[in-house]
Structures are given as C-alpha cells and as structure tokens.
Design a protein around this motif. Sequence first.
Motif, PDB file in Angstrom:
ATOM      1  N   ILE A  54       4.858  -1.043  -7.195  1.00  0.00           N
ATOM      2  CA  ILE A  54       3.626  -0.979  -7.917  1.00  0.00           C
ATOM      3  C   ILE A  54       2.473  -0.800  -6.474  1.00  0.00           C
ATOM      4  CG2 ILE A  54       1.533  -1.612  -8.966  1.00  0.00           C
ATOM      5  CD1 ILE A  54       3.351  -3.129 -10.940  1.00  0.00           C
ATOM      6  N   GLU A  55       1.891   0.580  -6.273  1.00  0.00           N
ATOM      7  CA  GLU A  55       1.024   0.512  -5.136  1.00  0.00           C
ATOM      8  C   GLU A  55      -0.014  -0.492  -5.045  1.00  0.00           C
ATOM      9  OE1 GLU A  55       2.016   4.765  -3.100  1.00  0.00           O
ATOM     10  OE2 GLU A  55       0.273   4.415  -4.277  1.00  0.00           O
ATOM     11  N   THR A  56      -0.233  -1.270  -4.141  1.00  0.00           N
ATOM     12  CA  THR A  56      -1.220  -2.180  -4.118  1.00  0.00           C
ATOM     13  C   THR A  56      -2.242  -2.401  -2.772  1.00  0.00           C
ATOM     14  OG1 THR A  56       0.153  -3.755  -5.431  1.00  0.00           O
ATOM     15  CG2 THR A  56      -1.577  -4.990  -4.360  1.00  0.00           C
ATOM     16  N   PRO A 106       0.721  -1.184  -0.148  1.00  0.00           N
ATOM     17  CA  PRO A 106       0.086   0.089   0.071  1.00  0.00           C
ATOM     18  C   PRO A 106       0.656   1.170  -0.235  1.00  0.00           C
ATOM     19  CG  PRO A 106       0.185  -0.921   2.166  1.00  0.00           C
ATOM     20  CD  PRO A 106       0.775  -1.776   1.417  1.00  0.00           C
ATOM     21  N   CYS A 107       0.194   2.402  -0.330  1.00  0.00           N
ATOM     22  CA  CYS A 107       0.907   3.735  -0.333  1.00  0.00           C
ATOM     23  C   CYS A 107       1.316   3.945   1.079  1.00  0.00           C
ATOM     24  CB  CYS A 107      -0.124   4.699  -0.803  1.00  0.00           C
ATOM     25  SG  CYS A 107       0.742   6.333  -0.592  1.00  0.00           S
ATOM     26  N   SER A 108       0.141   3.791   2.170  1.00  0.00           N
ATOM     27  CA  SER A 108       0.492   3.996   3.345  1.00  0.00           C
ATOM     28  C   SER A 108       0.120   2.784   4.385  1.00  0.00           C
ATOM     29  CB  SER A 108      -0.505   4.934   3.795  1.00  0.00           C
ATOM     30  OG  SER A 108      -0.192   6.348   3.354  1.00  0.00           O
ATOM     31  N   SER A 121      -4.454   7.134   1.451  1.00  0.00           N
ATOM     32  CA  SER A 121      -3.660   8.215   0.411  1.00  0.00           C
ATOM     33  C   SER A 121      -3.493   7.375  -0.776  1.00  0.00           C
ATOM     34  CB  SER A 121      -2.437   8.349   1.016  1.00  0.00           C
ATOM     35  OG  SER A 121      -1.690   7.101   1.436  1.00  0.00           O
ATOM     36  N   ASP A 122      -3.570   8.101  -1.800  1.00  0.00           N
ATOM     37  CA  ASP A 122      -3.317   7.637  -3.248  1.00  0.00           C
ATOM     38  C   ASP A 122      -4.419   6.430  -3.510  1.00  0.00           C
ATOM     39  OD1 ASP A 122      -1.468   9.502  -3.545  1.00  0.00           O
ATOM     40  OD2 ASP A 122       0.179   8.046  -3.475  1.00  0.00           O
ATOM     41  N   ALA A 123      -5.529   6.872  -3.329  1.00  0.00           N
ATOM     42  CA  ALA A 123      -6.638   5.937  -3.671  1.00  0.00           C
ATOM     43  C   ALA A 123      -6.783   5.512  -5.007  1.00  0.00           C
ATOM     44  CB  ALA A 123      -7.914   6.311  -3.092  1.00  0.00           C
ATOM     45  N   ALA A 124      -6.598   6.646  -5.897  1.00  0.00           N
ATOM     46  CA  ALA A 124      -7.237   6.455  -7.431  1.00  0.00           C
ATOM     47  C   ALA A 124      -5.990   5.553  -8.080  1.00  0.00           C
ATOM     48  CB  ALA A 124      -7.208   7.478  -8.253  1.00  0.00           C
ATOM     49  N   GLN A 125      -4.622   5.291  -7.626  1.00  0.00           N
ATOM     50  CA  GLN A 125      -3.609   4.837  -8.294  1.00  0.00           C
ATOM     51  C   GLN A 125      -3.479   3.138  -7.983  1.00  0.00           C
ATOM     52  OE1 GLN A 125      -0.857   7.804  -7.373  1.00  0.00           O
ATOM     53  NE2 GLN A 125       0.227   6.680  -6.239  1.00  0.00           N
ATOM     54  N   GLN A 126      -4.015   2.890  -6.649  1.00  0.00           N
ATOM     55  CA  GLN A 126      -3.699   1.631  -6.235  1.00  0.00           C
ATOM     56  C   GLN A 126      -4.709   0.579  -6.977  1.00  0.00           C
ATOM     57  OE1 GLN A 126      -2.197   1.381  -2.047  1.00  0.00           O
ATOM     58  NE2 GLN A 126      -3.324   3.331  -1.694  1.00  0.00           N
ATOM     59  N   PHE A 151       7.832  -6.007   0.428  1.00  0.00           N
ATOM     60  CA  PHE A 151       6.642  -5.219   0.689  1.00  0.00           C
ATOM     61  C   PHE A 151       6.951  -3.781   1.079  1.00  0.00           C
ATOM     62  CE2 PHE A 151       3.387  -4.196   3.880  1.00  0.00           C
ATOM     63  CZ  PHE A 151       2.181  -4.476   3.155  1.00  0.00           C
ATOM     64  N   ARG A 152       6.139  -2.803   0.309  1.00  0.00           N
ATOM     65  CA  ARG A 152       6.338  -1.561   0.645  1.00  0.00           C
ATOM     66  C   ARG A 152       5.238  -1.004   1.620  1.00  0.00           C
ATOM     67  NH1 ARG A 152       5.104   3.637  -2.608  1.00  0.00           N
ATOM     68  NH2 ARG A 152       4.425   3.857  -0.887  1.00  0.00           N
ATOM     69  N   ALA A 153       5.226  -0.001   2.503  1.00  0.00           N
ATOM     70  CA  ALA A 153       4.297   0.539   3.051  1.00  0.00           C
ATOM     71  C   ALA A 153       4.708   1.897   3.804  1.00  0.00           C
ATOM     72  CB  ALA A 153       3.455  -0.296   3.989  1.00  0.00           C
ATOM     73  N   TRP A 171       5.613   7.089   7.185  1.00  0.00           N
ATOM     74  CA  TRP A 171       5.894   8.627   7.453  1.00  0.00           C
ATOM     75  C   TRP A 171       5.456   9.334   5.991  1.00  0.00           C
ATOM     76  CZ3 TRP A 171      10.054   5.737   9.503  1.00  0.00           C
ATOM     77  CH2 TRP A 171      10.052   5.876  10.912  1.00  0.00           C
ATOM     78  N   LYS A 172       4.512   9.817   5.869  1.00  0.00           N
ATOM     79  CA  LYS A 172       4.124  10.341   4.570  1.00  0.00           C
ATOM     80  C   LYS A 172       4.171  12.125   4.250  1.00  0.00           C
ATOM     81  CE  LYS A 172       2.349   8.137   2.066  1.00  0.00           C
ATOM     82  NZ  LYS A 172       3.172   7.131   1.095  1.00  0.00           N
ATOM     83  N   PRO A 173       5.219  12.363   3.622  1.00  0.00           N
ATOM     84  CA  PRO A 173       5.466  13.653   3.543  1.00  0.00           C
ATOM     85  C   PRO A 173       4.258  14.271   2.586  1.00  0.00           C
ATOM     86  CG  PRO A 173       7.477  12.734   2.928  1.00  0.00           C
ATOM     87  CD  PRO A 173       6.427  11.671   3.054  1.00  0.00           C
ATOM     88  N   SER A 219       2.851   3.950 -10.465  1.00  0.00           N
ATOM     89  CA  SER A 219       1.664   4.424  -9.737  1.00  0.00           C
ATOM     90  C   SER A 219       1.720   5.819  -9.540  1.00  0.00           C
ATOM     91  CB  SER A 219       1.561   3.429  -8.182  1.00  0.00           C
ATOM     92  OG  SER A 219       1.843   2.205  -8.447  1.00  0.00           O
ATOM     93  N   HIS A 220       2.984   6.319  -9.248  1.00  0.00           N
ATOM     94  CA  HIS A 220       2.784   7.861  -8.905  1.00  0.00           C
ATOM     95  C   HIS A 220       3.239   8.503 -10.172  1.00  0.00           C
ATOM     96  CE1 HIS A 220       3.691   6.366  -4.803  1.00  0.00           C
ATOM     97  NE2 HIS A 220       2.922   7.676  -4.442  1.00  0.00           N
ATOM     98  N   ILE A 221       3.701   7.662 -11.202  1.00  0.00           N
ATOM     99  CA  ILE A 221       3.754   8.606 -12.633  1.00  0.00           C
ATOM    100  C   ILE A 221       2.230   8.593 -13.224  1.00  0.00           C
ATOM    101  CG2 ILE A 221       4.111   8.258 -15.182  1.00  0.00           C
ATOM    102  CD1 ILE A 221       6.834   6.690 -14.088  1.00  0.00           C
TER     103      ILE A 221
HETATM  104 MN    MN Z   1       1.465   6.975  -2.600  1.00  0.00          MN
END
Ligand code: MN
Length: 263
Positions: free
Chosen positions: A227-229, A25-27, A238-243, A48-50, A53-55, A201-203
């Motif tokens: 890839i945000e999943t 996930p993004c977060s 956060s970043d709902a549209a791209q996951q 696994f990414r998550a 801390w989200k600037p 995802s962020h592109i």
């Molecule tokens: Mn994100």
Amino acid sequence: MNNKVSFNNWLTDLNAEQPFVIAGPCSAETPEQVLEIAHAIKGNVSVFRAGIWKPRTRPGGFEGVGAIGLKWLQQVKKETGMLLAIEVATAEHVRLALEYDIDVLWIGARTTVNPFAVQEIADALQNTHKVVLIKNPVNPDLSLWIGGVERLQNAGIKKLGLVHRGFSTYEKTNYRNVPEWQIAIDIKEKFPHIPLICDPSHITGNRNKVEEVAQQALDLHFDGLMIETHTHPDEAWSDAAQQVTPEQLLDIMGRLQIRDVNQ
Ligand code: MN
Ligand code: PEP
C-alpha cells in the motif's frame, strides 16, 4: 488484523503478521521524506517500500532519484529497523540493490512484459537469498506473468512473491487498472506455494478505494498487501491520488478483516 499464522515460505522468516504489509511512498523524494514516512509506519508494517528508479509510461514525469536513494534507505533501516523494498528494472539496478543490502527487490509491471529484461534481472540475481517479487505485466496476460516467475525459478531464486497490481484497459472503468481477479486466482493455482500480494494502490489509483480492494484481496486469501503511503500524499512526486497517509494506513489495517481463513 493481528493474528499470527505460520507461513510455510519466506514470510515465516520475516515473522510476518497476516496479512503481511509492505508500505511506503511510491517514490523516494528526499532523505527527510523517506525518514518521516518510515518513522510514521514502523512497528505496524514489515517492509518499507520506496521506488528510486521509476519507469514511466511517458517521458517528462519524475523518473526517480536514482542510486543516491539507496543511501537514504540505508538510513531508514538504521533508524527504524524496517526491511527495505525497491523496484529493479535492469541488471545494474540489481547490482546496486545487492551492494546496498536491500531486502526485497520487485520487478515492476512495465518490466514483466519484457522477457529479455526479466531474464537479465534473473541472471543478475542468480541464486540470491533475497526476496524477489514479480508484479503482473501491465496487460492481462497470464502466460507472461507465469513466464517471469519461471525465469526467476530457473535462476535458482527461492524466495519469490507475486504482486497483483491490476491490468491496463482502454475501457473507462472505476479503477486505474482493472483487477481481473481470475488471473490472480489462476496464478496462485499454478504456484500455490508462492505468496500472493495485492497492490490496491495501483489497482484503484484512488486512495478512497484502496480499502475496498484490499478487503476483496483478503477475502480471496491473498497473503499480503502493498500500500503506497506518504505523509503529504497530495504533494507526492508520483502517484499522488492513490497514496494514503500513515494515519489512514493504520485505520485501514485496523478495519481489514481476515474472513474464512481456513476455507
Ligand atoms: Mn506508484
Ligand atoms: C510502483 O510500485 O510504484 C509502480 C510503478 O508499480 P507498477 O509497476 O505496478 O506500475
């Protein structure tokens, strides 16, 4: 997308498939959320990414669960065996990430723009054996990205990776951040031995466009993808549209092609 190749760098140690995939996930939102997503993608994804801390560009958005998320991620590793990746933006984040044995630390686009911040992170990481990824700065400035890599190299960090996540523009475009592929090609030419990972995802900012950009990156011989999943992307904090969902991730990975790998 299943041919094993030998990478002559830290990807070899991870015994990664080509392309190497980081997903999650993004977060980090709750302990249940990270575990559910991790169990759904384990076995297909190396890391696994998550974000904990989200600037955020503007105040008022979700700025991450903070250090408590490190405990949740430890549980992810315990239950799934996956390696862990988080974003670090300060020396204190680095200290905590090392204390909790996070495997991959990435520097986000909003941090790469700030040489003092990158230097502080590089100093805190001095000679680390962890993998450190540096995203491109938000603005299309190749020198700033190169400078960030040099600061990390000067701090004796050997396992480096580059993450291309596109660039801000004031123009109206199809994507959230324009790829400006030439900048990624140029940094790879400058650092040919550092793996180059694309973050479609962020592109794109749009889950329906993630696959097309991921394929373009592979056609340009990128080494991996981030890839945000999320199991419930529309409800993401956060970043709902791209996951994408774990199912969509596996479909995408199944369709991606590695073409002309020897050219
Ligand atoms: Mn994100
Ligand atoms: C992220 O990876 O969730 C993130 C905030 O990325 P970036 O730094 O590329 O905007």
